[in-house]
Design a protein around this motif. Structure first.
Motif, PDB file in Angstrom:
ATOM      1  N   GLU A  90     -25.679  -2.990   9.068  1.00 33.99           N
ATOM      2  CA  GLU A  90     -26.120  -1.884   8.236  1.00 33.99           C
ATOM      3  C   GLU A  90     -27.616  -1.975   7.970  1.00 33.99           C
ATOM      4  OE1 GLU A  90     -23.861  -1.716   4.681  1.00 33.99           O
ATOM      5  OE2 GLU A  90     -21.919  -1.618   5.686  1.00 33.99           O
ATOM      6  N   LEU A  91     -28.272  -0.854   8.043  1.00 36.11           N
ATOM      7  CA  LEU A  91     -29.708  -0.802   7.799  1.00 36.11           C
ATOM      8  C   LEU A  91     -29.966  -0.606   6.312  1.00 36.11           C
ATOM      9  CD1 LEU A  91     -30.662   1.392  10.867  1.00 36.11           C
ATOM     10  CD2 LEU A  91     -31.115  -1.044  10.549  1.00 36.11           C
ATOM     11  N   PRO A  92     -31.193  -0.847   5.847  1.00 39.87           N
ATOM     12  CA  PRO A  92     -31.485  -0.669   4.427  1.00 39.87           C
ATOM     13  C   PRO A  92     -31.233   0.775   3.998  1.00 39.87           C
ATOM     14  CG  PRO A  92     -33.273  -1.826   5.539  1.00 39.87           C
ATOM     15  CD  PRO A  92     -32.351  -1.323   6.603  1.00 39.87           C
ATOM     16  N   PRO A  93     -30.795   0.991   2.753  1.00 33.46           N
ATOM     17  CA  PRO A  93     -30.610   2.354   2.262  1.00 33.46           C
ATOM     18  C   PRO A  93     -31.907   3.153   2.359  1.00 33.46           C
ATOM     19  CG  PRO A  93     -29.638   0.767   0.749  1.00 33.46           C
ATOM     20  CD  PRO A  93     -30.414  -0.018   1.756  1.00 33.46           C
ATOM     21  N   PRO A  94     -31.820   4.454   2.628  1.00 29.40           N
ATOM     22  CA  PRO A  94     -33.033   5.267   2.764  1.00 29.40           C
ATOM     23  C   PRO A  94     -33.783   5.415   1.455  1.00 29.40           C
ATOM     24  CG  PRO A  94     -31.068   6.641   2.827  1.00 29.40           C
ATOM     25  CD  PRO A  94     -30.599   5.225   2.866  1.00 29.40           C
TER      26      PRO A  94
END
Length: 274
Positions: A90-94
């Motif tokens: 999972e990528l960092p939250p926008p």
């Protein structure tokens, strides 16, 4: 020496912000130490012979535990502890993120006399990251480094680096970086395309970026960790000084390896020391 350990990611990166806690069989903490820039933990506190539990934690990683037996020597040699990233791929939250300079580092390595390396770092810098909501490739990063904050551990050398021969901090007090795009090289690897401004020259510079994970911090915030590297040529930024010593060997190498360890806090937030 009481405790030695090496903290690494699964693909071999050093986890420079790891914390190692040692507890005895009653659960009582007997030692706490932090990893250095190379992910190494060395603490000279002698330990009583016996069995201990070693717990390794780091922002963006799942905690890891290991057992250690301390002999009469008082040493606990844990070896290499491998941390798995939290949150999978999972990528960092926008949204906006603020780079935390207290828990980040901007380092550079130069060759000296062709046989050894000189390590330096900048101690005063700020930065911001904007994670794009729909297309991660549209994310942006900007950073400003105070050139006069260079620190190589030698005052005379630092003074020379701040002079017109190199950074010329009086005329060019800031080093800037602004991204212009991202290219994915895998689920957690990116090439950051950008422009570096230094010594009055602006040139395109790409960063090889590894995303290390996201997790909560002790102050109620959310942090993301990154590591990035690049290589610069001094002459590209009009820093052509060199002293040639015997046998034609240059005193200082023509290239610099730049190493960035970054923790960013979610939001546009004031940062706390700790």
């Amino acid at each position: 020496m009481g405790l030695t350990a090496r903290i690494r990611t699964r693909d071999g990166w050093a986890v420079s912000h790891a914390v190692v806690t040692v507890t005895d069989m009653t659960g009582t903490q007997v030692l706490r130490a932090e990893a250095d820039a190379e992910g190494a933990v060395r603490d000279a506190t002698p330990l009583e012979p016996g069995a201990y539990t070693v717990i390794v934690t780091a922002v963006g990683y799942a905690p890891a535990a290991a057992s250690a037996i301390v002999t009469a020597s008082g040493r606990a040699e844990v070896g290499t502890v491998t941390l798995a990233r939290q949150g999978g791929a999972e990528l960092p939250p926008p949204g906006p993120w603020t780079i935390d300079p207290t828990h980040s580092s901007v380092g550079a390595v130069a060759q000296h006399l062709g046989i050894s390396s000189v390590h330096g770092r900048f101690t005063d810098f700020t930065g911001a990251i904007e994670i794009a909501p729909d297309d991660i490739a549209k994310s942006r990063v900007e950073a400003v480094i105070r050139a006069a904050s260079i620190d190589t551990g030698n005052a005379m050398r630092d003074g020379h680096l701040k002079s017109p021969d190199f950074l010329d901090v009086e005329n060019y007090p800031e080093i800037t970086y602004r991204s212009t795009g991202l290219t994915a090289n895998g689920p957690d690897r990116w090439t950051v395309h950008g422009e570096l401004g230094m010594h009055g020259v602006v040139r395109p510079v790409d960063l090889d970026l590894a995303y290390l994970g996201t997790g909560p911090d002790p102050w109620g915030g959310t942090r993301a960790a990154f590591r990035a590297t690049t290589e610069l040529r001094r002459e590209d930024f009009a820093m052509n000084y060199n002293q040639v010593v015997q046998a034609g060997i240059a005193a200082i190498g023509a290239t610099l390896k730049v190493e960035l360890d970054v923790q960013a806090v979610q939001g546009e937030v004031p940062l706390q020391a700790g």
